[in-house]
Design an enzyme around this catalytic site. Structure first.
Site: not given
Length: 220
Positions: A27, A29, A39, A70-71, A111, A123
Protein backbone atom coordinates in the site's frame (compact mmCIF):
# COMPACT_ATOMS: atom_id res chain seq x y z
CA UNK A 1 -13.44 5.16 -15.51
CA UNK A 2 -13.42 1.39 -15.41
CA UNK A 3 -10.38 -0.73 -14.66
CA UNK A 4 -7.06 -0.40 -12.86
CA UNK A 5 -4.52 2.28 -13.78
CA UNK A 6 -1.18 0.56 -14.33
CA UNK A 7 2.42 1.75 -14.47
CA UNK A 8 4.43 -1.27 -15.56
CA UNK A 9 8.22 -0.80 -15.26
CA UNK A 10 9.77 -4.16 -14.33
CA UNK A 11 13.51 -4.29 -13.77
CA UNK A 12 15.98 -7.09 -13.16
CA UNK A 13 16.62 -7.79 -9.49
CA UNK A 14 19.90 -6.52 -8.03
CA UNK A 15 23.00 -8.64 -8.52
CA UNK A 16 23.17 -11.66 -6.20
CA UNK A 17 19.50 -11.34 -5.17
CA UNK A 18 17.80 -14.73 -4.69
CA UNK A 19 15.42 -15.63 -7.51
CA UNK A 20 12.56 -17.00 -5.40
CA UNK A 21 9.81 -15.20 -7.34
CA UNK A 22 8.02 -13.54 -4.42
CA UNK A 23 5.94 -10.38 -4.85
CA UNK A 24 5.64 -7.67 -2.19
CA UNK A 25 2.26 -5.95 -2.64
CA UNK A 26 2.61 -2.62 -0.84
CA UNK A 27 0.00 0.00 0.00
CA UNK A 28 1.15 3.61 -0.43
CA UNK A 29 -0.21 6.19 2.03
CA UNK A 30 0.76 5.34 5.60
CA UNK A 31 3.23 2.72 4.40
CA UNK A 32 5.58 4.53 2.02
CA UNK A 33 4.64 8.14 2.68
CA UNK A 34 2.77 10.18 5.27
CA UNK A 35 -0.92 10.09 4.40
CA UNK A 36 -3.45 12.91 4.54
CA UNK A 37 -7.23 12.97 5.16
CA UNK A 38 -7.37 15.38 2.20
CA UNK A 39 -5.36 13.04 -0.08
CA UNK A 40 -1.93 13.51 -1.60
CA UNK A 41 -2.88 15.87 -4.42
CA UNK A 42 0.48 16.95 -5.87
CA UNK A 43 4.06 15.66 -5.91
CA UNK A 44 5.03 18.52 -3.57
CA UNK A 45 2.83 16.99 -0.83
CA UNK A 46 4.82 13.75 -0.77
CA UNK A 47 6.72 13.14 2.48
CA UNK A 48 8.44 9.76 2.73
CA UNK A 49 8.25 7.76 5.93
CA UNK A 50 11.58 6.96 7.66
CA UNK A 51 13.92 4.50 5.92
CA UNK A 52 11.34 3.53 3.30
CA UNK A 53 13.80 3.71 0.38
CA UNK A 54 16.25 1.44 2.17
CA UNK A 55 13.39 -0.95 2.95
CA UNK A 56 12.30 -1.25 -0.69
CA UNK A 57 15.92 -1.70 -1.74
CA UNK A 58 16.33 -4.35 0.93
CA UNK A 59 13.26 -6.24 -0.32
CA UNK A 60 14.50 -6.20 -3.91
CA UNK A 61 17.95 -7.31 -2.78
CA UNK A 62 16.11 -10.08 -0.95
CA UNK A 63 14.50 -11.28 -4.19
CA UNK A 64 11.12 -9.50 -4.14
CA UNK A 65 9.42 -7.77 -7.01
CA UNK A 66 7.68 -4.60 -5.80
CA UNK A 67 4.03 -3.98 -6.70
CA UNK A 68 2.35 -0.88 -5.23
CA UNK A 69 -1.44 -1.30 -4.81
CA UNK A 70 -3.27 1.87 -3.82
CA UNK A 71 -6.88 3.09 -3.64
CA UNK A 72 -7.07 6.62 -5.08
CA UNK A 73 -10.71 7.73 -5.24
CA UNK A 74 -9.91 11.42 -5.96
CA UNK A 75 -9.76 10.37 -9.62
CA UNK A 76 -13.42 9.29 -9.71
CA UNK A 77 -14.35 12.19 -7.44
CA UNK A 78 -13.11 14.50 -10.18
CA UNK A 79 -10.44 16.19 -8.06
CA UNK A 80 -7.70 15.32 -10.54
CA UNK A 81 -6.98 12.87 -13.33
CA UNK A 82 -4.73 10.05 -14.43
CA UNK A 83 -1.89 12.36 -15.46
CA UNK A 84 -1.66 13.64 -11.88
CA UNK A 85 -1.37 10.17 -10.34
CA UNK A 86 1.45 9.37 -12.77
CA UNK A 87 3.18 12.63 -11.82
CA UNK A 88 2.93 11.78 -8.12
CA UNK A 89 4.32 8.28 -8.59
CA UNK A 90 7.08 9.43 -10.93
CA UNK A 91 8.16 11.92 -8.26
CA UNK A 92 8.08 9.22 -5.61
CA UNK A 93 10.20 6.91 -7.76
CA UNK A 94 12.85 9.61 -8.11
CA UNK A 95 12.84 10.40 -4.39
CA UNK A 96 13.34 6.74 -3.53
CA UNK A 97 16.01 6.02 -6.13
CA UNK A 98 17.96 9.09 -5.01
CA UNK A 99 18.19 7.47 -1.58
CA UNK A 100 18.74 3.83 -2.63
CA UNK A 101 19.56 2.77 -6.19
CA UNK A 102 17.68 -0.52 -5.70
CA UNK A 103 14.45 1.11 -4.41
CA UNK A 104 12.56 0.51 -7.66
CA UNK A 105 8.83 -0.07 -8.23
CA UNK A 106 8.27 -2.86 -10.75
CA UNK A 107 4.58 -1.95 -10.98
CA UNK A 108 2.13 0.57 -9.55
CA UNK A 109 -1.55 -0.39 -9.63
CA UNK A 110 -4.17 2.25 -8.82
CA UNK A 111 -7.87 1.72 -8.16
CA UNK A 112 -9.53 5.06 -9.08
CA UNK A 113 -12.97 4.17 -7.73
CA UNK A 114 -15.09 5.19 -4.76
CA UNK A 115 -16.61 2.68 -2.38
CA UNK A 116 -20.04 3.23 -3.94
CA UNK A 117 -18.74 2.28 -7.38
CA UNK A 118 -18.69 -1.37 -6.21
CA UNK A 119 -15.66 -2.27 -8.29
CA UNK A 120 -13.57 -5.42 -7.94
CA UNK A 121 -10.28 -3.59 -7.48
CA UNK A 122 -10.81 -1.28 -4.49
CA UNK A 123 -9.31 -2.86 -1.39
CA UNK A 124 -10.48 -4.88 0.54
CA UNK A 125 -11.40 -6.58 -2.74
CA UNK A 126 -8.35 -8.47 -4.05
CA UNK A 127 -8.59 -7.43 -7.70
CA UNK A 128 -5.36 -5.42 -7.78
CA UNK A 129 -3.42 -8.27 -6.18
CA UNK A 130 -4.85 -10.76 -8.66
CA UNK A 131 -3.99 -8.44 -11.52
CA UNK A 132 -0.46 -7.98 -10.16
CA UNK A 133 0.03 -11.71 -10.03
CA UNK A 134 -1.12 -12.03 -13.65
CA UNK A 135 1.27 -9.30 -14.74
CA UNK A 136 4.31 -10.82 -13.04
CA UNK A 137 3.52 -14.47 -13.70
CA UNK A 138 1.51 -14.36 -16.88
CA UNK A 139 1.63 -12.27 -20.01
CA UNK A 140 3.33 -8.95 -19.23
CA UNK A 141 2.01 -5.85 -21.00
CA UNK A 142 4.14 -4.18 -23.65
CA UNK A 143 3.09 -0.66 -22.58
CA UNK A 144 4.43 1.13 -19.53
CA UNK A 145 1.15 2.99 -18.83
CA UNK A 146 -2.28 1.53 -19.43
CA UNK A 147 -5.69 0.80 -17.91
CA UNK A 148 -6.66 -2.85 -17.48
CA UNK A 149 -10.25 -3.94 -17.00
CA UNK A 150 -10.59 -6.67 -14.37
CA UNK A 151 -14.31 -6.73 -13.54
CA UNK A 152 -14.89 -9.96 -15.40
CA UNK A 153 -12.10 -11.88 -13.72
CA UNK A 154 -11.77 -10.75 -10.12
CA UNK A 155 -15.12 -11.58 -8.56
CA UNK A 156 -14.85 -12.91 -5.04
CA UNK A 157 -17.17 -13.49 -2.11
CA UNK A 158 -14.82 -11.48 0.05
CA UNK A 159 -16.24 -12.53 3.39
CA UNK A 160 -16.08 -16.27 2.84
CA UNK A 161 -13.59 -17.02 0.11
CA UNK A 162 -9.85 -16.83 -0.14
CA UNK A 163 -7.82 -18.46 -2.84
CA UNK A 164 -4.77 -20.61 -2.20
CA UNK A 165 -1.61 -18.52 -2.60
CA UNK A 166 0.29 -19.20 -5.78
CA UNK A 167 3.56 -18.40 -4.03
CA UNK A 168 4.27 -18.92 -0.31
CA UNK A 169 6.47 -15.81 -0.01
CA UNK A 170 4.03 -13.27 -1.49
CA UNK A 171 3.09 -10.58 1.01
CA UNK A 172 0.64 -7.70 1.43
CA UNK A 173 1.84 -4.75 3.49
CA UNK A 174 -0.58 -2.03 4.58
CA UNK A 175 -1.76 0.15 7.44
CA UNK A 176 -5.51 -0.53 7.23
CA UNK A 177 -7.87 -3.46 7.63
CA UNK A 178 -8.85 -3.02 3.98
CA UNK A 179 -5.24 -3.82 2.99
CA UNK A 180 -5.25 -6.88 5.22
CA UNK A 181 -8.60 -7.97 3.76
CA UNK A 182 -7.27 -7.85 0.22
CA UNK A 183 -4.22 -9.86 1.26
CA UNK A 184 -6.36 -12.39 3.13
CA UNK A 185 -8.64 -12.87 0.11
CA UNK A 186 -5.59 -13.38 -2.09
CA UNK A 187 -4.22 -15.93 0.37
CA UNK A 188 -0.90 -14.15 0.94
CA UNK A 189 1.01 -13.26 4.10
CA UNK A 190 -0.29 -10.02 5.61
CA UNK A 191 1.78 -7.46 7.53
CA UNK A 192 0.00 -4.53 9.16
CA UNK A 193 2.07 -1.44 9.96
CA UNK A 194 1.51 1.60 12.12
CA UNK A 195 0.81 4.56 9.82
CA UNK A 196 3.66 6.63 11.30
CA UNK A 197 6.25 3.82 11.12
CA UNK A 198 5.52 2.38 7.70
CA UNK A 199 7.29 -0.30 5.72
CA UNK A 200 10.58 -0.19 7.64
CA UNK A 201 8.88 -1.63 10.74
CA UNK A 202 8.13 -4.98 9.01
CA UNK A 203 10.86 -5.36 6.38
CA UNK A 204 12.87 -7.93 8.34
CA UNK A 205 9.69 -9.92 9.01
CA UNK A 206 8.81 -10.02 5.31
CA UNK A 207 12.28 -11.32 4.49
CA UNK A 208 11.95 -14.02 7.16
CA UNK A 209 10.50 -16.93 5.20
CA UNK A 210 9.26 -18.54 8.42
CA UNK A 211 7.13 -15.52 9.36
CA UNK A 212 3.57 -16.22 8.26
CA UNK A 213 2.42 -12.64 8.81
CA UNK A 214 -0.25 -11.14 11.04
CA UNK A 215 -3.54 -12.91 11.73
CA UNK A 216 -6.68 -11.45 10.17
CA UNK A 217 -10.32 -12.22 10.87
CA UNK A 218 -12.58 -10.98 8.04
CA UNK A 219 -15.72 -11.68 10.07
CA UNK A 220 -14.89 -9.65 13.15
Amino acid sequence: MRGVIVQWTPRELPANAPDHGGIAFIDRDGVLNIGSPNYINTPSELVLLPNVAESIGQLRRGGYKICIVTNQSPIMRGLWGVDRIHQIHDAMRKMLLDLDKDAHFDAVLVCPHRHRDRCHCRKPMPGMLRLGERLFRGEAPKQSQLVIEIDGGAKVNWWNEKIPPSHPLDAMIGDRDSDMGAGWAQGVRCFKVNWNLGLASVTERILDQKDRGDPFNPLR
